[in-house]
Enzyme design. Sequence first.
Site, PDB file in Angstrom:
ATOM      1  N   HIS A  68      44.766  40.337  51.489  1.00 34.78           N
ATOM      2  CA  HIS A  68      43.391  38.748  51.285  1.00 34.78           C
ATOM      3  C   HIS A  68      44.026  37.198  50.979  1.00 34.78           C
ATOM      4  O   HIS A  68      45.203  37.267  49.769  1.00 34.78           O
ATOM      5  CB  HIS A  68      42.324  39.023  50.137  1.00 34.78           C
ATOM      6  CG  HIS A  68      42.653  38.914  48.707  1.00 34.78           C
ATOM      7  ND1 HIS A  68      42.000  37.889  48.144  1.00 34.78           N
ATOM      8  CD2 HIS A  68      42.615  40.000  48.238  1.00 34.78           C
ATOM      9  CE1 HIS A  68      42.617  38.105  47.169  1.00 34.78           C
ATOM     10  NE2 HIS A  68      42.697  39.357  46.897  1.00 34.78           N
ATOM     11  N   ASP A 177      47.364  36.579  42.657  1.00 37.95           N
ATOM     12  CA  ASP A 177      45.609  37.656  42.447  1.00 37.95           C
ATOM     13  C   ASP A 177      45.803  36.552  43.687  1.00 37.95           C
ATOM     14  O   ASP A 177      44.955  35.534  44.038  1.00 37.95           O
ATOM     15  CB  ASP A 177      45.255  37.371  42.263  1.00 37.95           C
ATOM     16  CG  ASP A 177      43.523  38.876  42.581  1.00 37.95           C
ATOM     17  OD1 ASP A 177      43.990  38.306  44.078  1.00 37.95           O
ATOM     18  OD2 ASP A 177      42.330  38.970  42.286  1.00 37.95           O
ATOM     19  N   GLU A 207      38.501  37.939  50.020  1.00 38.49           N
ATOM     20  CA  GLU A 207      37.706  38.957  49.684  1.00 38.49           C
ATOM     21  C   GLU A 207      37.058  38.729  48.496  1.00 38.49           C
ATOM     22  O   GLU A 207      36.573  39.418  47.598  1.00 38.49           O
ATOM     23  CB  GLU A 207      39.058  39.255  49.946  1.00 38.49           C
ATOM     24  CG  GLU A 207      39.021  40.825  49.260  1.00 38.49           C
ATOM     25  CD  GLU A 207      39.330  40.740  47.012  1.00 38.49           C
ATOM     26  OE1 GLU A 207      38.914  41.682  46.845  1.00 38.49           O
ATOM     27  OE2 GLU A 207      39.866  39.563  46.688  1.00 38.49           O
ATOM     28  N   GLU A 208      37.437  37.815  47.258  1.00 38.54           N
ATOM     29  CA  GLU A 208      37.063  37.391  46.223  1.00 38.54           C
ATOM     30  C   GLU A 208      35.409  37.132  46.178  1.00 38.54           C
ATOM     31  O   GLU A 208      34.730  37.477  45.038  1.00 38.54           O
ATOM     32  CB  GLU A 208      37.649  35.762  45.749  1.00 38.54           C
ATOM     33  CG  GLU A 208      39.843  36.296  45.270  1.00 38.54           C
ATOM     34  CD  GLU A 208      39.524  37.548  44.446  1.00 38.54           C
ATOM     35  OE1 GLU A 208      39.102  37.783  43.954  1.00 38.54           O
ATOM     36  OE2 GLU A 208      41.095  37.572  43.523  1.00 38.54           O
ATOM     37  N   ASP A 230      46.747  44.880  47.030  1.00 43.03           N
ATOM     38  CA  ASP A 230      46.503  44.069  45.469  1.00 43.03           C
ATOM     39  C   ASP A 230      46.861  43.952  44.667  1.00 43.03           C
ATOM     40  O   ASP A 230      47.411  45.209  44.299  1.00 43.03           O
ATOM     41  CB  ASP A 230      44.762  44.344  45.899  1.00 43.03           C
ATOM     42  CG  ASP A 230      43.852  42.555  45.805  1.00 43.03           C
ATOM     43  OD1 ASP A 230      44.740  41.744  44.649  1.00 43.03           O
ATOM     44  OD2 ASP A 230      42.387  42.384  46.453  1.00 43.03           O
ATOM     45  N   HIS A 319      43.010  36.693  36.953  1.00 42.18           N
ATOM     46  CA  HIS A 319      42.138  35.583  37.087  1.00 42.18           C
ATOM     47  C   HIS A 319      41.880  34.383  36.157  1.00 42.18           C
ATOM     48  O   HIS A 319      41.355  33.825  36.240  1.00 42.18           O
ATOM     49  CB  HIS A 319      41.439  36.361  37.305  1.00 42.18           C
ATOM     50  CG  HIS A 319      40.480  36.361  38.583  1.00 42.18           C
ATOM     51  ND1 HIS A 319      39.563  37.061  39.007  1.00 42.18           N
ATOM     52  CD2 HIS A 319      41.590  37.388  39.354  1.00 42.18           C
ATOM     53  CE1 HIS A 319      39.155  36.857  40.109  1.00 42.18           C
ATOM     54  NE2 HIS A 319      40.455  38.114  40.495  1.00 42.18           N
TER      55      HIS A 319
END
Length: 351
Positions: A68, A177, A207-208, A230, A319
């Site tokens: 992604h 990420d 994707e998120e 990922d 994140h």
Amino acid sequence: MTNFNTQLLKILCETPGAPGFEKKIRDVIAKEVKSYADKLSFDNMGNIIFYKKGNDNPDKKSVMVAAHMDEIGFIITHIEDNGFLRFHTLGGFDPKTLTAQRVIVHGKKDLVGVMGSKPVHVMTPEEKNKIPKTTDYFIDLGMTKSAVMEVVSVGDPVTRKSELLELGDCVNCKSIDNRVSVFILIEAIKKLDRIPYDFYGVFTVQEEVGLRGANVAAHQINPDFGIALDTTIAYDVPGAQPHEKITSLGEGAAIKIMDASTICDYRMVAFLKETASKNKIKWQPEILTAGGTDTAGLQRMGKHGSISGAISIPTRHLHQVIEMAHKDDITNCVNLLSYALAEINQFNWDH
Ligand SMILES: [Zn+2]
């Protein structure tokens, strides 16, 4: 570390691409892989589909690899009378990580802003002990409402601001990420030699916010085999118990066994382990009980499902704007993916 293209990873990490607003990162990726493709296309959602025909494919088999390209971000919901911006999150944020961050508001032009919140000096004792919520924050552009209104509209995306740094043998930036996986897929594409089966390398959108791009791409491509790329948790830090680590930095490419969205096909897990061992690639197992990946879309959105799994990149501080991955792990992931694509027809998939 030889031949590690830090400059490319830096550009990939620093280029913005909030979910649903991937155009800038899409343009960077498309330019990078175009000359290697038999066909490069874009679907209506904005996924990039890189296609290369297989060289030994009597049974017309296909492999789809997904990385992604979106990153967690924000969307402007309201402009206050004094020029401050309210926002909603796009993707899973830990609210406490918003404190004192710089962000980029992508209006008619890009504006740097800061995440403001209530100073500790004016908090009540109860407020000091409360866990922050994303709604406690606002974006301060340092501008009046009329100046803001000339550039910013409700619905504009916002991304985090940080530059890629090299720390030891690690790389550190926002959006490791999942730009590290975008990087791995690009590097594997550049190394593609003879591959048995038709190969679809897909850079997915959204994707998120729920694997949305991968679902559409897998439905269209209908692959026999799927490999997602990922990041995963590396909680190999002070205070972590051995059973809480998930993965560790520097311990190799992580071969996913399951996450919250997918129980990986046991044959794909066995194939990736065998491929790693045979080619002397350092690897570690990964079980992530919270959090989903594009693996789910790959596995279940084709007409008959696919034999799917994932290669994960151990990442600390996931994140947050200070995500950290190890260059050796990244290189091991490139090598594992390359060998997997080259040797996928040599495995006994019937067992
Ligand atoms: Zn991700």
